[in-house]
Scaffold this active site. Structure first.
Site, PDB file in Angstrom:
ATOM      1  CG  ASP A   1      -1.936  -1.170   1.085  1.00  9.20           C
ATOM      2  OD1 ASP A   1      -2.746  -1.104   0.153  1.00  9.20           O
ATOM      3  OD2 ASP A   1      -1.887  -2.134   1.866  1.00  9.20           O
TER       4      ASP A   1
ATOM      5  CG  ASP B   1      -6.468  -3.917  -0.963  1.00 10.99           C
ATOM      6  OD1 ASP B   1      -7.501  -4.452  -0.521  1.00 10.99           O
ATOM      7  OD2 ASP B   1      -5.723  -3.214  -0.261  1.00 10.99           O
TER       8      ASP B   1
HETATM    9 ZN   LIG Z   1      -4.086  -2.307  -0.468  1.00 13.32          ZN
END
Ligand SMILES: [Zn+2]
Length: 1034
Positions: A272, A382
């Site tokens: 991320d 995601d």
């Molecule tokens: Zn993610």
């Protein structure tokens, strides 16, 4: 082969094997206890603590203090630099020697000025291999890594945060700023590779016993094999291992039939770009993870690793140039595979259409420039939902394949496909694959393989699936153990066939046999995380404002280019600004699911964009033709003529308004005295209600600021439902099940409380002239208040609500409602380059799962002949249930940012009743107008002029910019916004040499002929089609 009696007791056999490899029980006599051999202490260890993240060269100059195992360091977000001196004993010749390092936090080993490997307990990376077989001296690449009896110095850079930040009490809680990080182990150890190999054999067999269960005879075969291996194996005698291993190998070598499902295993490390840690830490997470991957590739030539997000490559290129060139080497070898094609893995709902195009444009150009190829797959495992416009944008950017898995998180309905064609609003379809293991962080275990086969909802239609394995978020991706597991069962009866693979190979197989695949039309809506349309309102507002501002800078700069030879288009600055904007569209930043530190960074980036872009806009406007005078000019960057009330630069404290008419993509001079035919009136009645009227609309407002009536004067049609109030604020309890910043649950709807406490009743602020306004204020709850100005402008078909909220709440959700006199089973919402319909009823579970949905600048509810549009300047959360149109305004989650959305908020929305359809009444154009202010600047424009115009309101000229990497060329982008088939003429004042069609990556497409007429360029469009043109200017 079983000479001794084996009783029919599955449980004791199974547990016998479990205990033989247990790391808890019987390690004094079992195989696991033999994994490590002799241990030798380090010569010395010392530490330097830094509050900032500093480079290696600076760190090693510092003053290091002695420390020892067991010491703790911190606090959170600091960095410990350890200096480690070690000497391998001479007696360890021929052995595999590791530096065993166990600590909290995330580590990076540096040796000879280079980062060499990541260390993390959570990612199962606690060994740095000094040598696989100790000789006099050894090196990898040019770097000597160890030698007998010589002091070696290493540095370990330890970030004081975990894989998932430092949440206080739970993973997603706000970070604990005072956490300490302990060094648990730092020593040299002999690693017994043969024991590890045998342990892996046992583990795979044991997992087959457990996962296949008692219904499969193959599970029993695995059980008896493992049991006999225990019989053969004496942990104290490595000479006995070979016989046990060969039994295992024989078992694993028993092959499948030809029809078996094929699993394409791809290493991955989902990082991320910012989430529970700041952007700066992500740079180090990338380096730690990817260098670990490179070490694995050196030892495992088959190993393939997929890696997305151009921004992360760019970070590593800037901060770790040595590592970047190693990565390039393995990209050339086909092991390190760049995927995705975007700048970051962005949110799939909120970025504008043009932002999504730029995600690909900047991403694909980076991949092409650095590595020689465009990506062929879009990679977004995601993200919290996927816009129905993505297929067309992907295709336009050279991508016809898509991988994700997030819809496996749906709370209500199970998505019916794993491999299918996904068709967007314009009819473009892309081949889409959801890895059936429902994870992008698998471990290569038997369970992952079996799940991949069992969960596949396209059995018999698609015989190939992806398996993405490796720890994410700095966990360093795959481990040797994962590779060893997968290697054993390449073709083992009763398990799917496993091959190390690339996305290209997987999709080629799927494409070659796609005749039975199903088709899903429209958006991929995630039935979870619906709070992310609203959380962190400032991020969302600044994203919208910066999208608008960059649009305007590009348009104005192109106009300046045409008018002034000396004007230089600010291509480099715009690239930097766009990349900052694209970064903040990452799938935990723009959705608001990040910690407070990330919010601070994001807001600072927006400020940078705003400051620089405002200056660029001014520079461009100054270059537009004007005579030196004190006059005021207005720029319209949209592709239709606009007549609007604007505020003029103030000479003193008094606000001055003017009604201006500005041609499409053009400039006009402001005549301050211009008045509309009819003045706008607001009148207080004796009963305390206020009537506002501008000749188009007549609004009746009560003392709470609510719309009792909104009349469309021309047809005398009432908008507000009888006995109801429009502009009714409502407060809801908002306590989700876990994902606080992410989720609003359906049950929050049961807790509605209307906001009805008056602080200051409605009063007339302004009346007569070209604008009327009414103000009032309400108490929401405790310290939270709303102050609002209701504004009606001359010639404007909508009523504006300029809102200031002071928000001091916990777990509450503020919305505003408009019950309207419209009946329709569907409402329409704007999305990227188009719109789509969603139900207003709750017939099926698929309908009520969409109790909170996203939209961009407008939503509309229409019946035949009449409708109502709800416009906004910075909001994304909507719901339309039956006849009530609701805009979501503010939430108050407490994790992962304890202070999310607390404080002041200023935003606007507007209500626009209309006759006919929303297309006929130009709702789309008015929503643009509401978001793209006319830009006022000093200058005198001799007469109004227009640079571009389009002959049909169905076509929006969205983008005008200088072409990438091409001099004397503009890129313009248009799209069909009505959902219709149309032929239009595009006219321009630019002198054109040539016009070419091109794709979204600006590659000319000479197959499409350009037809030019005397009035301009003739273009045909299909519903929602996006077209890009390169205009070669003289
Ligand atoms: Zn993610």
């Amino acid at each position: 082969m079983y000479h001794q009696p084996v009783l029919k007791n599955r449980r004791t056999l199974l547990e016998r094997v479990e205990k033989f490899i247990s790391d808890i029980y019987f390690t004094d006599c079992n195989l696991r206890g033999r994994l490590f051999g002799d241990i030798y202490p380090l010569e010395s260890i010392s530490v330097f603590l830094s509050e900032k993240r500093i480079p290696y060269s600076e760190a090693i100059q510092q003053n290091f203090q002695p420390c020892k195992v067991g010491d703790s360091f911190g606090p959170t977000w600091w960095t410990c630099w350890f200096k480690v001196n070690l000497k391998i004993p001479e007696t360890w010749g021929g052995k595999e020697v590791h530096l065993r390092w166990e600590s909290d936090g995330e580590g990076m080993v540096w040796q000879n000025q280079q980062p060499v490997q990541g260390l993390t307990n959570e990612g199962e990376k606690t060994s740095y291999i000094l040598t696989e077989c100790l000789k006099d001296s050894e090196s990898h690449g040019l770097v000597e890594i160890c030698s007998i009896d010589k002091i070696i110095t290493l540095y370990v850079e330890l970030a004081c945060n975990g894989l998932f930040g430092a949440g206080q009490g739970s993973m997603i809680a706000a970070p604990d700023p005072n956490r300490k990080f302990t060094l648990q182990k730092a020593e040299l150890v002999v690693f017994n590779r043969d024991v590890m190999e045998l342990l892996t054999d046992f583990e795979m067999l044991l997992d087959m016993v457990k996962v296949l269960g008692e219904g499969e005879q193959r599970g029993f075969q695995a059980l008896f094999t493992a049991n006999e291996m225990v019989n053969l194996c004496d942990p104290a005698n490595p000479g006995s291992f070979a016989a046990a291993r060969s039994l295992a190998q024989k078992f694993f070598a028993q092959k499948n039939g030809e029809s078996q499902h094929v699993v394409h295993a791809m290493g991955h490390c989902h990082i991320d770009s910012a989430w529970l840690w700041p952007y700066e830490e992500t740079i180090r997470k990338c380096a730690r993870s990817w260098v670990t991957v490179i070490r694995l590739m050196e030892k495992n030539p088959e190993f393939v690793f997929t890696c997305s997000q151009a921004q992360q490559f760019q970070w590593v290129k800037s901060w770790y140039p040595g590592l970047f060139s190693e990565i390039k080497h393995f990209i050339q070898k086909g092991q390190f595979i760049p995927v995705g094609g975007t700048w970051v893995e962005m949110d799939g709902n909120l970025p504008s259409g043009e932002s999504m195009v730029r995600q690909f444009l900047h991403g694909q150009n980076f991949f092409k420039d650095e590595f020689g190829n465009y990506c062929k797959e879009f990679w977004l495992p995601d993200t919290f939902g996927y816009s129905a416009q993505l297929p067309q944008i992907m295709k336009g950017c050279g991508i016809s394949r898509f991988i994700t898995q997030k819809l496996s998180w749906n709370l209500i309905n199970t998505f019916p496909h794993n491999t299918f064609f996904w068709e967007g609003i314009d009819g473009t379809a892309v081949l889409t694959h959801f890895p059936p293991g429902n994870s992008y962080e698998m471990k290569g275990k038997v369970e992952d393989l079996i799940n991949t086969v069992k969960n596949n909802k396209d059995k018999g239609r698609a015989n190939h699936s992806a398996l993405l394995f490796g720890f994410g978020d700095g966990g360093g991706g795959p481990t040797q153990l994962m590779l060893d597991r997968l290697h054993r069962v390449k073709d083992t009866d009763c398990l799917p066939k496993v091959q190390m693979s690339t996305p290209d190979v997987l999709f080629s197989h799927l494409e070659s046999d796609s005749s039975l695949l199903c088709r899903w039309v429209g958006e991929l809506f995630l039935e979870l995380h619906n709070g992310t349309y609203t959380t962190q309102a400032k991020i969302k507002m600044k994203n919208r404002q910066c999208e608008t501002l960059l649009h305007d800078v590009e348009v104005a700069s192109c106009l300046a280019l045409s008018k002034k030879d000396s004007f230089k288009y600010p291509a480099c600055r715009l690239q930097e600004l766009w990349r900052l904007l694209l970064l903040n569209q990452f799938h935990d930043v723009i959705p608001g699911s990040c910690i407070g530190m990330v919010v601070e960074d994001a807001l600072q980036y927006y400020d940078e964009i705003h400051t620089t872009a405002s200056r660029l806009l001014l520079d461009a406007c100054k270059s537009l033709p004007s005579s030196p005078d004190n006059g005021i000019a207005v720029l319209n960057t949209l592709s239709w003529e606009r007549t609007e009330v604007i505020s003029l630069p103030m000479k003193d404290t008094e606000t001055r308004l003017a009604l201006v008419r500005v041609p499409s993509v053009g400039v006009a001079h402001v005549k301050e005295t211009a008045e509309s035919a009819e003045s706008v009136i607001a009148t207080m009645m004796v009963n305390g209600t206020i009537i506002m009227e501008n000749g188009l609309l007549k609004a009746t407002i009560d003392h709470l600021g609510r719309l009792m009536s909104l009349l469309l004067i021309q047809t005398n049609r009432e908008t507000i439902s009888e006995g109801c109030f429009g502009n009714q604020f409502a407060l809801f309890d908002d306590v989700p099940l876990y994902w606080d910043a992410w989720d609003v649950m359906d049950y929050h709807l049961q807790t509605r409380k209307p906001v009805i406490e008056v602080i200051e009743p409605a009063k007339v602020l302004k009346s007569g002239g070209i604008q009327a306004s009414v103000s009032f204020s309400l108490r929401i709850n405790g310290k939270s208040t709303i102050q609002q100005e209701i504004v009606l402008d001359a010639c404007c078909p909508y009523i504006k609500f300029k809102t200031h909220v002071v928000w001091e709440e916990a777990h509450k959700f503020l919305k505003v409602e408009f019950p309207v006199q419209v009946r329709s089973p569907e409402a329409t919402y704007e999305i990227q380059f188009g719109h789509l319909q969603r139900p207003t009823h709750r017939n099926t579970s698929w309908d009520w799962a969409r109790f909170e949905v996203w939209g961009h600048k407008w939503a509309d509810l229409s019946e035949h002949g009449f409708g109502v549009a709800l416009l906004n300047d910075s909001k994304y959360g909507y719901s339309v249930h039956q006849n009530i149109m609701t805009l979501s305004l503010l939430r108050a989650p407490k994790a992962p940012d304890l202070n999310a959305d607390m404080g002041d908020h200023i935003f606007s929305y507007a209500l626009m009743p209309h006759t006919g359809t929303f297309q006929e009444s130009a709702v789309i154009q008015y929503a643009y107008n509401f978001n793209y202010p006319l830009r006022v600047h000093h200058g005198v424009i001799p007469k109004p002029w227009s640079a571009f115009s389009v002959s049909s309101p169905a076509i929006i000229l969205e983008t005008i910019k200088k072409a990438e990497k091409r001099e004397n060329a503009l890129l313009i982008r248009l799209y069909e916004s009505h959902g219709s088939r149309v032929t239009v003429t595009l006219s321009t004042s630019f002198l054109l040499q040539e016009v070419w069609h091109c794709d979204l990556l600006e590659r000319p497409d000479f197959r499409i002929p350009v037809s030019e007429t005397t009035s301009g360029i003739s273009l045909t469009f299909k519903p929602f089609q996006i077209r890009s043109l390169l205009l070669i200017i003289q």
